[in-house]
Design a protein around this motif. Structure first.
Motif, short mmCIF file in Angstrom:
data_model
loop_
_atom_site.label_atom_id
_atom_site.label_comp_id
_atom_site.label_asym_id
_atom_site.label_seq_id
_atom_site.Cartn_x
_atom_site.Cartn_y
_atom_site.Cartn_z
N ARG A 77 0.87 -1.18 0.00
CA ARG A 77 0.00 0.00 0.00
C ARG A 77 0.90 1.22 0.00
O ARG A 77 1.88 1.28 0.76
CB ARG A 77 -0.88 0.00 1.23
N VAL A 78 0.58 2.20 -0.84
CA VAL A 78 1.39 3.42 -0.96
C VAL A 78 0.53 4.61 -0.56
O VAL A 78 -0.57 4.79 -1.07
CB VAL A 78 1.90 3.61 -2.40
N ARG A 79 1.05 5.40 0.37
CA ARG A 79 0.38 6.62 0.80
C ARG A 79 1.38 7.77 0.75
O ARG A 79 2.54 7.59 1.11
CB ARG A 79 -0.16 6.49 2.23
N ILE A 80 0.92 8.94 0.32
CA ILE A 80 1.76 10.13 0.27
C ILE A 80 1.17 11.14 1.24
O ILE A 80 -0.02 11.44 1.20
CB ILE A 80 1.82 10.71 -1.14
N HIS A 81 2.03 11.67 2.13
CA HIS A 81 1.55 12.59 3.15
C HIS A 81 2.65 13.57 3.51
O HIS A 81 3.70 13.15 4.03
CB HIS A 81 1.10 11.80 4.39
N ALA A 86 4.78 6.67 2.24
CA ALA A 86 4.73 5.56 3.19
C ALA A 86 4.32 4.31 2.43
O ALA A 86 3.23 4.25 1.86
CB ALA A 86 3.75 5.85 4.31
N VAL A 87 5.19 3.31 2.42
CA VAL A 87 4.93 2.05 1.74
C VAL A 87 4.72 1.00 2.82
O VAL A 87 5.59 0.76 3.64
CB VAL A 87 6.13 1.66 0.84
N THR A 88 3.54 0.39 2.81
CA THR A 88 3.22 -0.64 3.78
C THR A 88 3.18 -1.99 3.08
O THR A 88 2.44 -2.18 2.12
CB THR A 88 1.85 -0.37 4.44
N CYS A 89 3.97 -2.92 3.58
CA CYS A 89 3.98 -4.29 3.07
C CYS A 89 2.78 -5.01 3.68
O CYS A 89 2.62 -5.02 4.90
CB CYS A 89 5.28 -4.98 3.44
N ARG A 90 1.96 -5.62 2.84
CA ARG A 90 0.79 -6.33 3.35
C ARG A 90 1.12 -7.74 3.82
O ARG A 90 0.27 -8.41 4.39
CB ARG A 90 -0.29 -6.38 2.28
N VAL A 100 9.85 12.38 -0.71
CA VAL A 100 9.52 12.59 -2.10
C VAL A 100 10.53 13.58 -2.66
O VAL A 100 10.75 14.64 -2.08
CB VAL A 100 8.09 13.15 -2.27
N GLU A 101 11.17 13.22 -3.77
CA GLU A 101 12.10 14.14 -4.40
C GLU A 101 11.32 15.04 -5.34
O GLU A 101 10.57 14.57 -6.19
CB GLU A 101 13.18 13.39 -5.19
N ARG A 102 11.53 16.31 -5.18
CA ARG A 102 10.86 17.27 -6.05
C ARG A 102 11.85 17.71 -7.12
O ARG A 102 13.00 18.01 -6.83
CB ARG A 102 10.39 18.46 -5.25
#
Length: 108
Positions: A77-81, A86-90, A100-102
């Motif tokens: 699962r990938v979430r951006i905040h 945030a990468v969560t392994c299920r 995050v690189e801008r």
């Protein structure tokens, strides 16, 4: 004066084999996810033995806790905040975060 050791350059070969293993892991994941996990383990073993860093795009494709190959939406699962991903392994329920690189565009 002693000459340099004439061993062939193995680090570029190791990087190439790691890239091949990750591409094979991506190709075979749908039919055999356990093969993909094995390819990740082999790539890590090559990198550790030859003391080569795994490229960033490959490093972010496996869980650093359970070493499973990660596919977005399937087993991760990938979430951006607030500038963090945030990468969560299920599989093991662990979360890995990275910045995050801008891109810096100087179009004025």
């Amino acid at each position: 004066m002693k000459g340099k050791n004439r061993t062939p350059p193995v680090k570029p070969l190791a990087r190439e084999r790691i890239a091949v293993l990750f591409s094979e892991a991506e190709n075979v994941y749908r039919e055999h996810p356990e093969y993909s996990d094995r390819y990740v383990a082999l790539a890590r073993k090559i990198a550790m033995r030859q003391r080569v860093r795994i490229d960033r795009e490959h490093r972010r494709r496996y869980c650093h806790h359970c070493y499973r190959y990660l596919v977005p939406g399937v087993n991760m699962r990938v979430r951006i905040h607030h500038g963090w991903v945030a990468v969560t392994c299920r599989e093991c329920k662990k979360t890995t975060r990275y910045r995050v690189e801008r891109s810096h565009d100087n179009t004025e």
